[in-house]
Design an enzyme around this catalytic site. Structure first.
Site, PDB file in Angstrom:
ATOM      1  N   GLN A   1     -53.286  21.857  26.988  1.00 44.81           N
ATOM      2  CA  GLN A   1     -54.606  21.978  27.617  1.00 44.81           C
ATOM      3  C   GLN A   1     -54.669  23.165  28.578  1.00 44.81           C
ATOM      4  OE1 GLN A   1     -56.639  18.991  26.694  1.00 44.81           O
ATOM      5  NE2 GLN A   1     -58.326  20.364  27.094  1.00 44.81           N
TER       6      GLN A   1
ATOM      7  N   LYS B   1     -55.458  26.200  26.355  1.00 45.14           N
ATOM      8  CA  LYS B   1     -56.765  25.999  25.721  1.00 45.14           C
ATOM      9  C   LYS B   1     -57.879  26.255  26.725  1.00 45.14           C
ATOM     10  CE  LYS B   1     -57.177  22.066  23.616  1.00 45.14           C
ATOM     11  NZ  LYS B   1     -57.528  20.689  23.129  1.00 45.14           N
TER      12      LYS B   1
ATOM     13  N   LYS C   1     -54.198  15.863  31.439  1.00 50.24           N
ATOM     14  CA  LYS C   1     -54.447  14.896  30.358  1.00 50.24           C
ATOM     15  C   LYS C   1     -54.060  13.514  30.843  1.00 50.24           C
ATOM     16  CE  LYS C   1     -55.802  14.844  26.028  1.00 50.24           C
ATOM     17  NZ  LYS C   1     -56.660  15.797  25.289  1.00 50.24           N
TER      18      LYS C   1
ATOM     19  N   ASP D   1     -60.927  11.512  24.314  1.00 47.18           N
ATOM     20  CA  ASP D   1     -59.940  11.957  23.320  1.00 47.18           C
ATOM     21  C   ASP D   1     -59.840  10.783  22.343  1.00 47.18           C
ATOM     22  OD1 ASP D   1     -57.786  14.299  22.996  1.00 47.18           O
ATOM     23  OD2 ASP D   1     -56.772  12.458  22.430  1.00 47.18           O
TER      24      ASP D   1
ATOM     25  N   THR E   1     -66.693  19.650  19.708  1.00 45.55           N
ATOM     26  CA  THR E   1     -65.355  19.998  19.204  1.00 45.55           C
ATOM     27  C   THR E   1     -65.427  20.342  17.713  1.00 45.55           C
ATOM     28  OG1 THR E   1     -64.475  18.433  20.818  1.00 45.55           O
ATOM     29  CG2 THR E   1     -62.940  19.322  19.181  1.00 45.55           C
TER      30      THR E   1
ATOM     31  N   ASN F   1     -64.665  11.397  16.210  1.00 42.02           N
ATOM     32  CA  ASN F   1     -65.614  12.336  16.805  1.00 42.02           C
ATOM     33  C   ASN F   1     -65.436  13.764  16.259  1.00 42.02           C
ATOM     34  OD1 ASN F   1     -65.803  14.461  19.326  1.00 42.02           O
ATOM     35  ND2 ASN F   1     -67.583  13.134  19.150  1.00 42.02           N
TER      36      ASN F   1
ATOM     37  N   SER G   1     -67.447  20.602  27.818  1.00 41.47           N
ATOM     38  CA  SER G   1     -67.245  19.756  28.996  1.00 41.47           C
ATOM     39  C   SER G   1     -67.424  20.594  30.264  1.00 41.47           C
ATOM     40  CB  SER G   1     -65.828  19.167  28.999  1.00 41.47           C
ATOM     41  OG  SER G   1     -65.758  18.021  28.191  1.00 41.47           O
TER      42      SER G   1
HETATM   43  P1  NDP Z   1     -61.376   9.511  17.598  1.00 39.54           P
HETATM   44  O1  NDP Z   1     -60.728   8.365  18.251  1.00 39.54           O
HETATM   45  O2  NDP Z   1     -62.842   9.655  17.635  1.00 39.54           O
HETATM   46  O3  NDP Z   1     -60.925   9.603  16.078  1.00 39.54           O
HETATM   47  C1  NDP Z   1     -59.587   9.674  15.731  1.00 39.54           C
HETATM   48  C2  NDP Z   1     -59.485   9.697  14.221  1.00 39.54           C
HETATM   49  O4  NDP Z   1     -58.138  10.016  13.853  1.00 39.54           O
HETATM   50  C3  NDP Z   1     -59.789   8.346  13.608  1.00 39.54           C
HETATM   51  O5  NDP Z   1     -60.324   8.535  12.333  1.00 39.54           O
HETATM   52  C4  NDP Z   1     -58.404   7.701  13.550  1.00 39.54           C
HETATM   53  O6  NDP Z   1     -58.310   6.697  12.580  1.00 39.54           O
HETATM   54  C5  NDP Z   1     -57.549   8.890  13.181  1.00 39.54           C
HETATM   55  N1  NDP Z   1     -56.188   8.731  13.676  1.00 39.54           N
HETATM   56  C6  NDP Z   1     -55.818   8.501  14.945  1.00 39.54           C
HETATM   57  N2  NDP Z   1     -54.495   8.355  15.043  1.00 39.54           N
HETATM   58  C7  NDP Z   1     -54.026   8.484  13.810  1.00 39.54           C
HETATM   59  C8  NDP Z   1     -52.737   8.424  13.248  1.00 39.54           C
HETATM   60  N3  NDP Z   1     -51.652   8.171  14.014  1.00 39.54           N
HETATM   61  N4  NDP Z   1     -52.602   8.640  11.910  1.00 39.54           N
HETATM   62  C9  NDP Z   1     -53.688   8.877  11.152  1.00 39.54           C
HETATM   63  N5  NDP Z   1     -54.943   8.937  11.628  1.00 39.54           N
HETATM   64  C10 NDP Z   1     -55.098   8.738  12.929  1.00 39.54           C
HETATM   65  O7  NDP Z   1     -60.663  10.802  18.251  1.00 39.54           O
HETATM   66  P2  NDP Z   1     -61.172  12.313  18.257  1.00 39.54           P
HETATM   67  O8  NDP Z   1     -61.914  12.639  17.025  1.00 39.54           O
HETATM   68  O9  NDP Z   1     -61.783  12.556  19.576  1.00 39.54           O
HETATM   69  O10 NDP Z   1     -59.766  13.079  18.271  1.00 39.54           O
HETATM   70  C11 NDP Z   1     -59.136  13.534  17.078  1.00 39.54           C
HETATM   71  C12 NDP Z   1     -58.163  14.644  17.418  1.00 39.54           C
HETATM   72  O11 NDP Z   1     -58.873  15.734  18.001  1.00 39.54           O
HETATM   73  C13 NDP Z   1     -57.073  14.288  18.439  1.00 39.54           C
HETATM   74  O12 NDP Z   1     -55.902  15.019  18.132  1.00 39.54           O
HETATM   75  C14 NDP Z   1     -57.653  14.793  19.750  1.00 39.54           C
HETATM   76  O13 NDP Z   1     -56.634  15.074  20.689  1.00 39.54           O
HETATM   77  C15 NDP Z   1     -58.305  16.073  19.261  1.00 39.54           C
HETATM   78  N6  NDP Z   1     -59.354  16.623  20.125  1.00 39.54           N
HETATM   79  C16 NDP Z   1     -60.414  15.868  20.534  1.00 39.54           C
HETATM   80  C17 NDP Z   1     -61.410  16.443  21.305  1.00 39.54           C
HETATM   81  C18 NDP Z   1     -62.622  15.689  21.706  1.00 39.54           C
HETATM   82  O14 NDP Z   1     -63.503  16.306  22.349  1.00 39.54           O
HETATM   83  N7  NDP Z   1     -62.769  14.423  21.384  1.00 39.54           N
HETATM   84  C19 NDP Z   1     -61.306  17.835  21.760  1.00 39.54           C
HETATM   85  C20 NDP Z   1     -60.186  18.557  21.203  1.00 39.54           C
HETATM   86  C21 NDP Z   1     -59.255  17.948  20.434  1.00 39.54           C
HETATM   87  P3  NDP Z   1     -58.536   5.131  12.958  1.00 39.54           P
HETATM   88  O15 NDP Z   1     -60.015   4.921  12.904  1.00 39.54           O
HETATM   89  O16 NDP Z   1     -57.784   4.431  11.903  1.00 39.54           O
HETATM   90  O17 NDP Z   1     -57.986   4.935  14.344  1.00 39.54           O
HETATM   91  O1  2IT Z   2     -58.113  17.881  23.709  1.00 43.46           O
HETATM   92  C1  2IT Z   2     -59.188  18.162  24.288  1.00 43.46           C
HETATM   93  O2  2IT Z   2     -59.492  19.328  24.558  1.00 43.46           O
HETATM   94  C2  2IT Z   2     -60.095  17.073  24.626  1.00 43.46           C
HETATM   95  N1  2IT Z   2     -59.806  15.929  24.317  1.00 43.46           N
HETATM   96  C3  2IT Z   2     -61.371  17.353  25.362  1.00 43.46           C
HETATM   97  C4  2IT Z   2     -61.105  17.491  26.835  1.00 43.46           C
HETATM   98  C5  2IT Z   2     -62.317  17.616  27.714  1.00 43.46           C
HETATM   99  O3  2IT Z   2     -62.093  17.650  28.934  1.00 43.46           O
HETATM  100  O4  2IT Z   2     -63.439  17.700  27.236  1.00 43.46           O
END
Ligand code: NDP
Ligand code: 2IT
Length: 447
Positions: free
Chosen positions: A113, A116, A128, A168, A211, A242, A379
């Site tokens: 982070q 980033k 985090k 997250d 994102t 998400n 954010s």
């Molecule tokens: P969500 O909780 O909205 O979605 C996570 C998704 O990934 C779900 O479909 C979940 O499946 C799947 N998943 C989680 N863990 C695993 C695993 N161990 N193996 C396989 N599939 C898995 O999270 P986000 O979409 O917010 O986050 C997804 C990724 O993006 C993460 O790495 C996060 O750190 C990163 N990220 C998120 C940001 C944000 O703004 N939200 C910003 C930047 C990066 P299930 O439904 O089965 O749990």
């Molecule tokens: O991994 C990431 O950059 C996030 N989960 C979003 C962090 C934020 O502060 O919006």
């Protein structure tokens, strides 16, 4: 000490001081290896012990989170907040609720982070947090009690000008709402202490989409620089949360055809192109399983191993689920099937061996800390709007986000070329992100 010896000694200390923390070691090693030419060009960094300071979190907060489940049983989870580096702004970064959360996972995410957030060009430091609590299968009331307990400890350490958490994995609008409500109640402050808030209480338009949209804006720039585009291309996106959902929306809008998505149980393949509205209904509204897609999409097929999604033939792959989801074998499958672009929506979704295989095969590789920076960038725009007590329109925020992602690509591209690694956007992201933080740390003395 020459630069190789210096980096080797820092890595050795990191491994000794953080035993067994494989994810953290992986993230640090990936960054430090690519920083060698920069450290060589700036001997003052080594003299100031800058890298030794950079890899040590400024503060680790670790706490008990007791709560009572619907059956009246007392449950105990562990909460974390790692305030990694505040050289360029207040700590900023998401909170992850998932049963596989450990100190190593939060440390790797906090370390990533830092760079980033620097790449966004906005004044935000790196942090985090999270817990080994998993909202899946819990009632709304249980999630609320957990979030209230989590914030009852964490509120002491956060604040609009101190540390601003967000979502997250496992933390979306519902969880942010519960945490914001409890923070306000405990402190009496109505301030932008969290981002990803609902639109009725200080949230920013386009943060939900940011994102995934940002990932596609970055990827579009990377494709453009290499004479390609999303138009007419087959796209595979892992996850269905998400990031994945809004990546699918934007990839489709830019002319791509998304044919596969997944969750942690399995993946769906729809040769007609994924019906994103149906995925939203299943995952966002019903909090269901991706397999349910099959009930009203007769041409779709389901595979019950989520990592098999990398065997689906595609031009562009966007991993948007979790860390280390693409290993070397999956990378080789992608390459063999003609995939020429992998751009990371998740944090550290590719193992070091996978990255080496992809880059070795000439696959365009968009590294997470650059490609998924649109979420945290937006954010930071939410923080700006909260400070101004004002809100921008969707179009205004989306346009700023687009500009930020274009700029991030340009900075990664230029930094990679300047330090002798043209086209290596992973190295470029590390270098460009690092330099701003390093310069701020140099100016602020040994702190
Ligand atoms: P969500 O909780 O909205 O979605 C996570 C998704 O990934 C779900 O479909 C979940 O499946 C799947 N998943 C989680 N863990 C695993 C695993 N161990 N193996 C396989 N599939 C898995 O999270 P986000 O979409 O917010 O986050 C997804 C990724 O993006 C993460 O790495 C996060 O750190 C990163 N990220 C998120 C940001 C944000 O703004 N939200 C910003 C930047 C990066 P299930 O439904 O089965 O749990
Ligand atoms: O991994 C990431 O950059 C996030 N989960 C979003 C962090 C934020 O502060 O919006």
């Amino acid at each position: 000490m020459n630069v190789n010896e210096y980096i080797a000694s820092v890595l050795e200390t990191v491994k000794k001081r953080n035993p067994g923390e494989a994810e953290f070691h992986q993230a640090v090693e990936e960054v430090l290896e690519t920083l060698k030419p920069v450290i060589e060009a700036h001997p003052e960094f080594q003299a100031a012990g800058l890298i030794e300071r950079l890899v040590e979190p400024e503060r680790i907060i670790k706490f008990r989170v007791p709560w009572v489940d619907d059956s009246g049983k007392v449950q105990v989870n562990r909460g974390y907040r790692i305030q990694f580096n505040d050289a360029i702004g207040p700590y900023k970064g998401g909170i992850r609720f998932r049963n596989n959360v450990t100190e190593s996972v939060i440390k790797f995410l906090g370390f990533e982070q830092i760079f980033k957030n620097s790449l966004t060009g906005l004044p935000i430091g790196g942090g985090k947090g999270g817990s080994d609590f998993d909202p899946k299968g819990k009632s709304d009331a249980e999630v609320m009690r957990f979030c209230q307990s989590f914030i009852t400890e964490l509120y002491k350490y956060i604040g609009a000008d101190v540390d601003v958490p967000a979502g997250d994995i496992g933390v979306g609008g519902r969880e942010i709402g519960f945490m914001f409500g409890q923070y306000k109640r405990l402190t009496g402050l109505y301030e932008g202490v969290l981002t990803g808030k609902g639109l009725t209480y200080g949230g920013s338009l386009a943060r939900t989409e940011a994102t995934g949209f940002g990932l596609c804006y970055f990827t579009e720039e990377m494709l453009k620089a290499n004479g390609k585009s999303f138009k007419g291309q087959t796209v595979v996106i892992s996850g269905s949360g998400n990031v994945a959902i809004y990546a699918a929306v934007k990839a489709t809008a830019l002319g791509g055809k998304v044919v596969a998505m997944s969750d942690s149980n399995g993946y769906i393949y729809d040769k007609n192109g994924i019906d994103i509205a149906a995925v939203k209904q299943i995952k966002e509204v019903r909090r269901g399983r991706i397999k349910e897609y099959l009930s009203d999409h007769k041409d779709a097929v389901y595979g019950d191993n989520c990592s098999d999604i990398w065997g689906v033939k595609c031009d562009i792959a966007l991993p948007c689920a979790t860390q280390n989801e693409i290993d070397e074998a999956s990378a080789k499958k992608l390459i063999a099937n003609g995939c020429y672009c992998v751009s990371e929506g998740a944090n550290m979704p590719s193992t070091p061996e996978a990255i080496a295989a992809l880059q070795g095969a000439g696959v365009l590789f968009g590294p997470a800390k650059a490609a998924n920076a649109g979420g945290v960038a937006t954010s930071a725009l939410e923080m700006s709007q909260n400070s101004m007590r004002y809100s921008w329109t969707f179009e205004e925020v989306d346009e700023k986000l687009h500009g930020i992602m274009v700029n991030i690509f340009k900075n990664c591209d230029e930094a990679a070329a300047k330090y002798g690694m043209p086209g290596n956007y992973a190295a470029g992201a590390n270098i460009a992100g690092f330099l701003k933080v390093a310069n701020a740390m140099m100016a602020q003395g040994i702190v």
